[in-house]
Design a protein around this motif. Structure first.
Motif, PDB file in Angstrom:
ATOM      1  N   VAL A 126       0.867  -1.178   0.000  1.00 14.04           N
ATOM      2  CA  VAL A 126       0.000   0.000   0.000  1.00 14.04           C
ATOM      3  C   VAL A 126       0.899   1.222   0.000  1.00 14.04           C
ATOM      4  CG1 VAL A 126      -1.786   1.261   1.211  1.00 14.04           C
ATOM      5  CG2 VAL A 126      -1.778  -1.233   1.258  1.00 14.04           C
ATOM      6  N   ALA A 127       0.821   2.058  -1.026  1.00 14.65           N
ATOM      7  CA  ALA A 127       1.653   3.261  -1.122  1.00 14.65           C
ATOM      8  C   ALA A 127       0.787   4.489  -0.947  1.00 14.65           C
ATOM      9  CB  ALA A 127       2.361   3.320  -2.469  1.00 14.65           C
ATOM     10  N   ALA A 128       1.169   5.333  -0.036  1.00 16.33           N
ATOM     11  CA  ALA A 128       0.455   6.592   0.171  1.00 16.33           C
ATOM     12  C   ALA A 128       1.435   7.727  -0.057  1.00 16.33           C
ATOM     13  CB  ALA A 128      -0.124   6.672   1.571  1.00 16.33           C
ATOM     14  N   GLY A 129       1.172   8.631  -0.958  1.00 14.94           N
ATOM     15  CA  GLY A 129       2.131   9.696  -1.279  1.00 14.94           C
ATOM     16  C   GLY A 129       1.520  11.067  -1.119  1.00 14.94           C
ATOM     17  N   ALA A 130       2.368  12.055  -0.902  1.00  9.63           N
ATOM     18  CA  ALA A 130       1.910  13.440  -0.805  1.00  9.63           C
ATOM     19  C   ALA A 130       2.913  14.332  -1.496  1.00  9.63           C
ATOM     20  CB  ALA A 130       1.746  13.855   0.654  1.00  9.63           C
ATOM     21  N   ALA A 131       2.518  15.025  -2.567  1.00 16.09           N
ATOM     22  CA  ALA A 131       3.385  15.970  -3.267  1.00 16.09           C
ATOM     23  C   ALA A 131       3.210  17.345  -2.644  1.00 16.09           C
ATOM     24  CB  ALA A 131       3.036  16.004  -4.750  1.00 16.09           C
ATOM     25  N   GLU A 132       4.302  18.060  -2.472  1.00 12.72           N
ATOM     26  CA  GLU A 132       4.239  19.345  -1.795  1.00 12.72           C
ATOM     27  C   GLU A 132       5.279  20.273  -2.395  1.00 12.72           C
ATOM     28  OE1 GLU A 132       5.668  21.032   2.547  1.00 12.72           O
ATOM     29  OE2 GLU A 132       4.609  19.120   2.466  1.00 12.72           O
ATOM     30  N   PHE A 133       4.886  21.528  -2.667  1.00  7.12           N
ATOM     31  CA  PHE A 133       5.864  22.534  -3.086  1.00  7.12           C
ATOM     32  C   PHE A 133       5.376  23.904  -2.640  1.00  7.12           C
ATOM     33  CE2 PHE A 133       3.033  21.912  -6.783  1.00  7.12           C
ATOM     34  CZ  PHE A 133       2.605  23.209  -7.019  1.00  7.12           C
ATOM     35  N   ALA A 134       6.302  24.830  -2.541  1.00  7.22           N
ATOM     36  CA  ALA A 134       5.974  26.195  -2.136  1.00  7.22           C
ATOM     37  C   ALA A 134       6.926  27.154  -2.826  1.00  7.22           C
ATOM     38  CB  ALA A 134       6.076  26.347  -0.615  1.00  7.22           C
ATOM     39  N   TYR A 135       6.374  28.217  -3.385  1.00  9.09           N
ATOM     40  CA  TYR A 135       7.165  29.258  -4.028  1.00  9.09           C
ATOM     41  C   TYR A 135       6.863  30.584  -3.334  1.00  9.09           C
ATOM     42  CZ  TYR A 135       7.515  25.866  -7.879  1.00  9.09           C
ATOM     43  OH  TYR A 135       7.742  24.756  -8.639  1.00  9.09           O
ATOM     44  N   ASP A 136       7.846  31.123  -2.625  1.00  8.95           N
ATOM     45  CA  ASP A 136       7.741  32.475  -2.070  1.00  8.95           C
ATOM     46  C   ASP A 136       8.423  33.418  -3.049  1.00  8.95           C
ATOM     47  OD1 ASP A 136       8.326  30.989   1.093  1.00  8.95           O
ATOM     48  OD2 ASP A 136       6.415  31.721   0.329  1.00  8.95           O
ATOM     49  N   GLY A 137       7.799  33.618  -4.224  1.00  9.31           N
ATOM     50  CA  GLY A 137       8.456  34.271  -5.351  1.00  9.31           C
ATOM     51  C   GLY A 137       8.919  33.186  -6.302  1.00  9.31           C
ATOM     52  N   PHE A 138       9.190  33.547  -7.570  1.00 12.08           N
ATOM     53  CA  PHE A 138       9.412  32.535  -8.594  1.00 12.08           C
ATOM     54  C   PHE A 138      10.790  32.624  -9.255  1.00 12.08           C
ATOM     55  CE2 PHE A 138       4.886  33.099  -8.081  1.00 12.08           C
ATOM     56  CZ  PHE A 138       4.425  31.801  -8.032  1.00 12.08           C
ATOM     57  N   GLY A 139      11.714  33.379  -8.663  1.00 11.84           N
ATOM     58  CA  GLY A 139      13.065  33.427  -9.197  1.00 11.84           C
ATOM     59  C   GLY A 139      13.708  32.049  -9.117  1.00 11.84           C
ATOM     60  N   GLY A 140      14.145  31.512 -10.253  1.00 10.25           N
ATOM     61  CA  GLY A 140      14.765  30.192 -10.284  1.00 10.25           C
ATOM     62  C   GLY A 140      13.810  29.053 -10.061  1.00 10.25           C
ATOM     63  N   ALA A 141      12.505  29.292 -10.176  1.00  2.49           N
ATOM     64  CA  ALA A 141      11.529  28.229  -9.899  1.00  2.49           C
ATOM     65  C   ALA A 141      11.494  27.179 -10.997  1.00  2.49           C
ATOM     66  CB  ALA A 141      10.139  28.835  -9.727  1.00  2.49           C
ATOM     67  N   GLY A 142      11.878  27.538 -12.204  1.00  2.52           N
ATOM     68  CA  GLY A 142      11.860  26.558 -13.297  1.00  2.52           C
ATOM     69  C   GLY A 142      10.479  26.176 -13.753  1.00  2.52           C
ATOM     70  N   LEU A 143       9.503  27.090 -13.660  1.00  2.00           N
ATOM     71  CA  LEU A 143       8.146  26.780 -14.116  1.00  2.00           C
ATOM     72  C   LEU A 143       8.123  26.522 -15.623  1.00  2.00           C
ATOM     73  CD1 LEU A 143       6.075  29.491 -12.212  1.00  2.00           C
ATOM     74  CD2 LEU A 143       6.528  27.137 -11.516  1.00  2.00           C
ATOM     75  N   ALA A 144       7.151  25.741 -16.067  1.00  2.00           N
ATOM     76  CA  ALA A 144       6.921  25.526 -17.499  1.00  2.00           C
ATOM     77  C   ALA A 144       6.059  26.672 -18.002  1.00  2.00           C
ATOM     78  CB  ALA A 144       6.243  24.184 -17.741  1.00  2.00           C
ATOM     79  N   LEU A 145       6.643  27.573 -18.807  1.00  2.00           N
ATOM     80  CA  LEU A 145       5.970  28.786 -19.261  1.00  2.00           C
ATOM     81  C   LEU A 145       5.740  28.735 -20.767  1.00  2.00           C
ATOM     82  CD1 LEU A 145       8.160  31.416 -17.347  1.00  2.00           C
ATOM     83  CD2 LEU A 145       6.029  30.377 -16.558  1.00  2.00           C
ATOM     84  N   ASP A 146       4.660  29.394 -21.228  1.00  2.00           N
ATOM     85  CA  ASP A 146       4.486  29.589 -22.662  1.00  2.00           C
ATOM     86  C   ASP A 146       3.712  30.872 -22.897  1.00  2.00           C
ATOM     87  OD1 ASP A 146       1.646  29.238 -22.649  1.00  2.00           O
ATOM     88  OD2 ASP A 146       1.852  27.088 -22.878  1.00  2.00           O
ATOM     89  N   GLY A 147       3.734  31.324 -24.182  1.00  2.00           N
ATOM     90  CA  GLY A 147       2.992  32.524 -24.556  1.00  2.00           C
ATOM     91  C   GLY A 147       3.499  33.759 -23.830  1.00  2.00           C
ATOM     92  N   MET A 148       2.582  34.522 -23.238  1.00  2.00           N
ATOM     93  CA  MET A 148       2.939  35.768 -22.573  1.00  2.00           C
ATOM     94  C   MET A 148       3.579  35.562 -21.207  1.00  2.00           C
ATOM     95  SD  MET A 148      -0.373  38.170 -23.363  1.00  2.00           S
ATOM     96  CE  MET A 148      -1.498  37.009 -22.609  1.00  2.00           C
ATOM     97  N   ALA A 149       3.396  34.398 -20.596  1.00  2.00           N
ATOM     98  CA  ALA A 149       3.827  34.179 -19.217  1.00  2.00           C
ATOM     99  C   ALA A 149       5.342  34.333 -19.089  1.00  2.00           C
ATOM    100  CB  ALA A 149       3.397  32.799 -18.741  1.00  2.00           C
ATOM    101  N   THR A 150       5.784  34.996 -18.027  1.00  3.36           N
ATOM    102  CA  THR A 150       7.203  35.205 -17.785  1.00  3.36           C
ATOM    103  C   THR A 150       7.420  35.431 -16.298  1.00  3.36           C
ATOM    104  OG1 THR A 150       9.137  36.519 -18.416  1.00  3.36           O
ATOM    105  CG2 THR A 150       7.084  37.703 -18.120  1.00  3.36           C
ATOM    106  N   VAL A 151       8.649  35.276 -15.851  1.00  2.00           N
ATOM    107  CA  VAL A 151       9.041  35.593 -14.482  1.00  2.00           C
ATOM    108  C   VAL A 151       9.885  36.852 -14.537  1.00  2.00           C
ATOM    109  CG1 VAL A 151      10.326  34.850 -12.447  1.00  2.00           C
ATOM    110  CG2 VAL A 151       8.942  33.196 -13.714  1.00  2.00           C
ATOM    111  N   THR A 152       9.470  37.890 -13.818  1.00  4.12           N
ATOM    112  CA  THR A 152      10.186  39.156 -13.844  1.00  4.12           C
ATOM    113  C   THR A 152      11.474  39.051 -13.049  1.00  4.12           C
ATOM    114  OG1 THR A 152       9.165  40.073 -11.841  1.00  4.12           O
ATOM    115  CG2 THR A 152       7.929  40.282 -13.927  1.00  4.12           C
ATOM    116  N   PRO A 153      12.424  39.970 -13.261  1.00  2.00           N
ATOM    117  CA  PRO A 153      13.663  39.953 -12.467  1.00  2.00           C
ATOM    118  C   PRO A 153      13.406  40.014 -10.964  1.00  2.00           C
ATOM    119  CG  PRO A 153      13.922  41.394 -14.365  1.00  2.00           C
ATOM    120  CD  PRO A 153      12.473  40.984 -14.330  1.00  2.00           C
ATOM    121  N   ALA A 154      12.287  40.618 -10.558  1.00  4.16           N
ATOM    122  CA  ALA A 154      11.976  40.714  -9.131  1.00  4.16           C
ATOM    123  C   ALA A 154      11.398  39.410  -8.580  1.00  4.16           C
ATOM    124  CB  ALA A 154      10.995  41.858  -8.886  1.00  4.16           C
ATOM    125  N   GLY A 155      11.093  38.433  -9.448  1.00  5.40           N
ATOM    126  CA  GLY A 155      10.549  37.164  -8.985  1.00  5.40           C
ATOM    127  C   GLY A 155       9.055  37.038  -9.088  1.00  5.40           C
TER     128      GLY A 155
END
Length: 684
Positions: A20-49
């Motif tokens: 029996v496998a029980a899993g929990a995925a967890e993440f937290a971003y306090d700002g997105f500098g270096g987050a490595g999100l998958a972006l497309d189109g207009m979406a972007t991460v500003t220099p401020a995060g």
């Protein structure tokens, strides 16, 4: 800035011979500098995060996803030691802080959404009201497998939106399963507090799903405020039938004509537990809105600047007065009765940015068309500027413009009104965001190809609009210039017939008056060239050419590039030749490949030829045309006798004009009307 926490916690318990496998995925971003999100189109991460979902580029939409898919279903071991496992839907919790910054304090474009989707590729989704998640075809399709919480700042009646400032729970559709006005319930008093989504202030949202009860709850509050005890909305929805085993979580947004920026400051997520709290101290700051506080030097220099400004204001005032007198509107006593349909030139000037070239949508034989946004209500419009240098016929022409402005049909472009100045007439229409149909039929090779289903939908819409003009309105309206470039596409890609500058009106049962030949070469009925009298049946003829143009993807008249003789390619002759050979469907647009319904193509092309009968009395009325298109009446077989000669529909009458005017394939169409033909410099 940009701190990131990403954990995957797995607990494995051995029970007999089963795992029996029980899993929990967890993440937290306090700002997105270096987050490595998958972006497309207009979406972007500003220099401020900051995660910025929309900007002022020409990209129509943007998406941002957590880079790894989340496993929403956990295996549950069977009793008795068997190895078989069933996948059970996990609970999840997420929270994020966002802000919507509009160019205007009281006006916004469409909003954005948090979503869980089976893939990050949403390239088929449309912008504007579709929020970059769905399109006019797949909205409501259960195969989307998309769950979303939308934060919408525009009321779209087609999606039954409750207002222009709401939060909605969406399942495979923008018709929300549950929706409430944006706000929160005060813990102390229980009173509801409104929140304006476009207030430019950061707000926090909590979204939770309890798999045991299949209940979704959404709460929101101003940023840094505690989570309200009472949620904004809750809804029982079994997401096990919606979300796939693994799905991507993230955000989606789309652009419109109003410059709006959607920001996400921080975001956390957890399966089977409460999402981690965000660290407000680490969240990036929103960019400054407005000017910086005045400096001390500015305070000292303010009196001097005020005096200079007063002098400058006086000079500018004199210049504006001179300009106003020089470019004043032309208004006569007989126009009083048309007051509600007349626009102030200043409003149209401001709406179009001063009629600058960057606002121009296109130019034709009768003037230029500009995009605009009316001040106040923010209604998008299109403004056509037409030159006129005579008062003869103007009263009658304006009266017809105002009458046509009373049209109310979903397949006709709404003519909102007009404005007159010295030497200019301005016609104001509803703005159609996807432009004219001919761009998609005859545009560049990299333009998207309209599918057959969409083409047939547009054909049926234009037919319904013409039926309304010919038979269902209080007067008979003859359009006189039906062609693909005058069919515009609204936000839902519905075809709307527009450009009523050549239209003529007469009472039901009365004969139309003779007039000069007006229209576009290739669409003119033979009797119109001979007698100059436009009728509803000459409109039917032009509609027949339009049917062939849409189905075949070719212009009615083209220069034959395969010969050096300068002969013209005539679309009617070409389709007629295929019909004679028993292969009429071979004339369909080659760009469609095999993706079309052969029976529907056969119907449209044969109906087009029936509308092109050289005898007006033998052509079907628009009511019969709509019945044929809807399948409520069978289309009669075409008689071979009247289509057995090369000069079909009197095209030989046009050839001298083609030779002298040197028709080019790159030219959209040739208008043979002049301003005097529509009564702006002569009688009608």
């Amino acid at each position: 800035m940009g701190a990131k926490v990403w954990q995957l916690r797995v607990v494995v318990v051995v029970v007999g011979m089963g795992i029996v496998a029980a899993g929990a995925a967890e993440f937290a971003y306090d700002g997105f500098g270096g987050a490595g999100l998958a972006l497309d189109g207009m979406a972007t991460v500003t220099p401020a995060g900051l995660l910025q979902l929309t900007n002022d580029t020409t990209m129509p939409k943007g998406h941002a996803f957590h880079p790894e898919p989340v496993t929403f279903r956990r295996p549950v071991g069977s009793a008795g030691g068997g190895a078989t496992a069933a996948a059970a839907m996990s609970s999840f919790s997420t929270t994020f802080v966002f802000a919507i910054v509009s160019e205007f304090l009281d006006l916004s474009t469409s909003g954005f959404a948090f979503l869980a989707a089976p893939a990050t590729d949403l390239s088929t989704a449309m912008p504007n009201q579709y929020l970059g998640m769905f399109n006019g075809t797949d909205n409501g399709d259960p195969r989307n497998r998309i769950f979303a919480v939308e934060f919408d700042t525009v009321r779209n009646p087609e999606f039954a939106d409750i207002n222009n400032n709401h939060v909605g729970v969406d399942v495979n559709s923008l018709n929300s399963s549950a929706a409430e006005a944006a706000g929160y319930y005060d813990d102390a008093t229980g009173a509801f507090r409104n929140l304006s989504l476009i207030s430019r202030e950061p707000m926090q949202v909590w979204v939770d799903y309890d798999a045991a009860t299949a209940e979704i709850t959404v709460a929101m509050a101003p940023a840094r405020s505690p989570r309200p005890k009472r949620p904004l909305l809750s809804k029982r929805i079994d997401l096990s039938t919606v979300i796939t085993d693994t799905a991507y979580v993230g955000f989606s947004s789309a652009s419109s004509i109003v410059l709006v920026k959607h920001y996400v400051l921080g975001w956390s997520f957890r399966l089977d537990g409460e999402a981690p709290a965000l660290n407000y101290a680490k969240l990036p700051k929103l960019p400054r809105i407005g000017s910086k506080p005045p400096s001390r030097a500015l305070t000292i220099a303010l009196p001097i600047a005020a005096a200079a400004a007063a002098l400058a204001a006086l000079v500018v005032g004199l210049l504006l007065l001179r300009r106003r007198l020089r470019y004043a509107e032309l208004r006569e006593d007989w126009e009083v009765e048309f007051g509600p349909q007349r626009f102030a030139f200043k409003d149209l000037y401001d709406a179009t940015g001063g009629f600058k070239d960057k606002w121009m949508l296109g130019a034709g034989g009768f003037g230029r068309v500009y995009k605009g946004v009316l001040p106040g209500p923010g209604t998008p419009i299109a403004v056509k500027k037409v030159s006129h240098h005579s008062r003869q016929g103007m009263k009658e022409f304006v009266a017809e413009v105002v009458s046509i402005g009373h049209f109310r049909h979903r397949n006709l472009v709404q003519l909102l009104g007009y404005c007159r100045r010295k030497g200019e007439l301005l016609l104001v229409y509803d703005y159609m965001p996807y432009g004219s149909l001919d761009k998609y039929l005859h545009g560049r090779a990299d333009e998207p190809v309209l599918g057959w289903t969409q083409r047939l939908h547009i054909i049926r819409g234009v037919a319904a609009g013409l039926l309304y003009m010919h038979e269902d309105w209080k007067q008979v309206v003859i359009h006189r210039d039906i062609k693909a470039s005058n069919v515009l596409l609204d936000g839902d890609m519905n075809g709307r017939l527009g450009d009523f500058g050549l239209a003529r009106l007469h009472d039901h049962g009365a004969d139309p008056q003779s007039t000069r030949v007006v229209g576009t070469m290739g669409y003119l009925a033979p009797e119109l060239v001979r007698t100059g009298k436009a009728t509803t049946l000459s409109d039917v003829f032009a509609f027949g050419v339009f049917l062939l143009e849409v189905a075949c993807g070719r212009r009615p008249v083209e220069e034959d590039a395969d010969t050096d003789t300068g002969d013209c390619f005539l679309l009617v002759d070409w389709v007629l030749g295929h019909w004679r050979n028993g292969s009429i469907t071979s004339a369909v647009d080659a760009r469609l490949g095999s993706h079309y319904d052969a029976a529907e193509v056969d119907l449209v092309l044969r109906l087009g030829l029936a509308c092109l009968h050289p005898s007006p009395a033998a052509r079907p009325s628009m009511r019969r045309v709509t019945q044929y298109l809807d399948g409520s009446a069978p289309l009669p077989e075409l008689a071979a006798t009247y289509m057995s000669f090369n000069s079909f529909v009197g095209m030989e009458r046009y050839r001298p004009l083609f030779d002298s005017w040197s028709v080019r394939q790159t030219t959209a169409a040739m208008s043979v009307a002049t301003m005097s033909d529509i009564g702006l410099s002569g009688g009608r």
